[in-house]
Design a protein around this motif. Structure first.
Motif, short mmCIF file in Angstrom:
data_model
loop_
_atom_site.label_atom_id
_atom_site.label_comp_id
_atom_site.label_asym_id
_atom_site.label_seq_id
_atom_site.Cartn_x
_atom_site.Cartn_y
_atom_site.Cartn_z
N UNK A 54 -7.24 76.37 -74.57
CA UNK A 54 -7.88 75.32 -73.77
C UNK A 54 -7.08 75.02 -72.51
N UNK A 55 -5.75 74.93 -72.65
CA UNK A 55 -4.91 74.68 -71.49
C UNK A 55 -5.09 75.78 -70.46
N UNK A 56 -5.15 77.03 -70.90
CA UNK A 56 -5.34 78.14 -69.98
C UNK A 56 -6.70 78.04 -69.28
N UNK A 112 -4.60 76.43 -84.86
CA UNK A 112 -4.96 75.36 -83.93
C UNK A 112 -4.01 75.28 -82.75
N UNK A 113 -2.78 75.73 -82.90
CA UNK A 113 -1.89 75.77 -81.75
C UNK A 113 -2.41 76.77 -80.71
N UNK A 114 -2.90 77.92 -81.19
CA UNK A 114 -3.47 78.91 -80.27
C UNK A 114 -4.75 78.39 -79.62
N UNK A 163 -17.56 73.45 -74.39
CA UNK A 163 -17.15 74.35 -75.46
C UNK A 163 -16.03 75.25 -74.93
N UNK A 164 -15.05 75.51 -75.78
CA UNK A 164 -13.95 76.35 -75.38
C UNK A 164 -14.37 77.82 -75.37
N UNK A 165 -14.01 78.52 -74.32
CA UNK A 165 -14.26 79.96 -74.28
C UNK A 165 -13.37 80.69 -75.27
N UNK A 166 -12.20 80.12 -75.56
CA UNK A 166 -11.29 80.74 -76.53
C UNK A 166 -11.93 80.80 -77.90
N UNK A 167 -12.61 79.72 -78.29
CA UNK A 167 -13.30 79.65 -79.58
C UNK A 167 -14.32 78.53 -79.48
N UNK A 200 -14.10 72.20 -78.68
CA UNK A 200 -14.48 71.79 -77.34
C UNK A 200 -13.44 70.85 -76.76
N UNK A 201 -13.59 70.55 -75.47
CA UNK A 201 -12.62 69.68 -74.80
C UNK A 201 -13.31 68.90 -73.70
N UNK A 202 -12.72 67.77 -73.38
CA UNK A 202 -13.13 67.00 -72.22
C UNK A 202 -11.88 66.53 -71.50
N UNK A 203 -12.07 66.13 -70.24
CA UNK A 203 -10.94 65.85 -69.36
C UNK A 203 -11.12 64.54 -68.62
#
Length: 293
Positions: A118-120, A111-113, A28-32, A36-39
């Protein structure tokens, strides 16, 4: 008996190698945390070598984010890249809508933010720096990819845009999202043409990707705007209109129309892989020359 700190450290290391390297678990993203994201992270990413690069791979409406991560896993392993695949669920605002992320802004969601957050997070987690990254998206992800490119060209070294159903032309006489009129009011920025010219841009679509039932905008539907269908009837026609719009502004575009291929990400992505391989080599060559100077 209480385990020793040494044992804890070894268990933590094993956990990190299992869940945070190679094909990772879903976070889950800490930003929101609604997103979520996976790598994919090569296990040797911190070894000596060229600076690691980031490839962001954005899913379509089916939201198979793991597949989009896996499209670039082998590429990343052999080219010292990290692959970030965001997951933007349908119906985030409780309305069942499947399309919000495609248009970048949806109610109070930017969604850009979300992606930049996520990148950060990935930079912080792995101690890496990605001031610019490569972006690939197919179908709904192609929607997002080219609109993110219009908004944040300074954050990208390459963008590969795959078979979006609808496009935002560089046309200041049409309202967002069919054109760029009103971008400043919505997003606080206009298209930065010099910055767009500095990004390696690729567009790709199957020659047999001709179904129109899903991409024809009808008056009265939530995202209908004047000119919504003006770029063409089919995905190839619309992507070609986007290409011509970019080229008219002096933005170079590598364009692939893949013969006999329908709306199939797993085939079209091969052209994106080839393009990003060339763009990455050119970037690293340029970076090395800059360092030498």
């Amino acid at each position: 008996m209480t385990p020793s700190r040494t044992a804890d450290t070894e268990l933590e290391r094993r956990g990190r190698m299992l869940f945070d390297y190679g094909s990772t678990t879903l976070y889950a993203s800490r930003f929101d945390a609604r997103f979520s994201w996976l790598l994919y992270v090569p296990p040797d990413i911190h070894d000596a070598g060229p600076a690691p690069e980031l490839i962001v791979s954005v899913h379509g409406s089916n939201r198979t984010a793991a597949d989009y991560r896996d499209f670039f896993a082998e590429f990343a392993r052999w080219n010292r890249c990290v692959v970030l695949a965001p997951l933007f669920p349908a119906g985030v605002r409780g309305d069942g809508d499947r399309h919000g992320y495609k248009y970048v802004i949806d109610g109070d969601i930017r969604y850009d933010a979300v992606l930049l957050g996520m990148v950060a997070e990935v930079e912080e987690k792995y101690g890496l720096s990605f001031p610019r990254f490569a972006l690939w998206g197919f179908s709904g992800g192609g929607h997002f990819a080219h609109r993110f490119l219009l908004l944040h060209p300074e954050r990208l070294w390459a963008a590969s845009i795959g078979a979006p159903g609808s496009v935002t032309l560089l046309d200041p006489d049409r309202d967002w999202w069919a054109g760029t009129r009103g971008m400043a009011a919505l997003f606080g920025r206009e298209p930065d043409i010099p910055a767009l010219r500095a990004v390696a841009v690729h567009m790709v679509v199957g020659g047999a990707d001709l179904e129109t039932w899903e991409i024809t905008h009808r008056p009265g539907t939530p995202r209908y705007v004047e000119g919504a269908n003006a770029a063409g009837a089919t995905r190839p026609e619309r992507l070609d209109s986007l290409r011509r719009s970019f080229e008219a502004a002096g933005i170079a575009v590598a364009f692939d129309l893949v013969p006999g291929v329908a709306h199939t990400a797993s085939v079209v992505v091969r052209k994106a892989q080839d393009f990003l391989f060339r763009a990455l080599a050119a970037k690293r060559q340029s970076d090395a020359k800059t360092a030498d100077d």
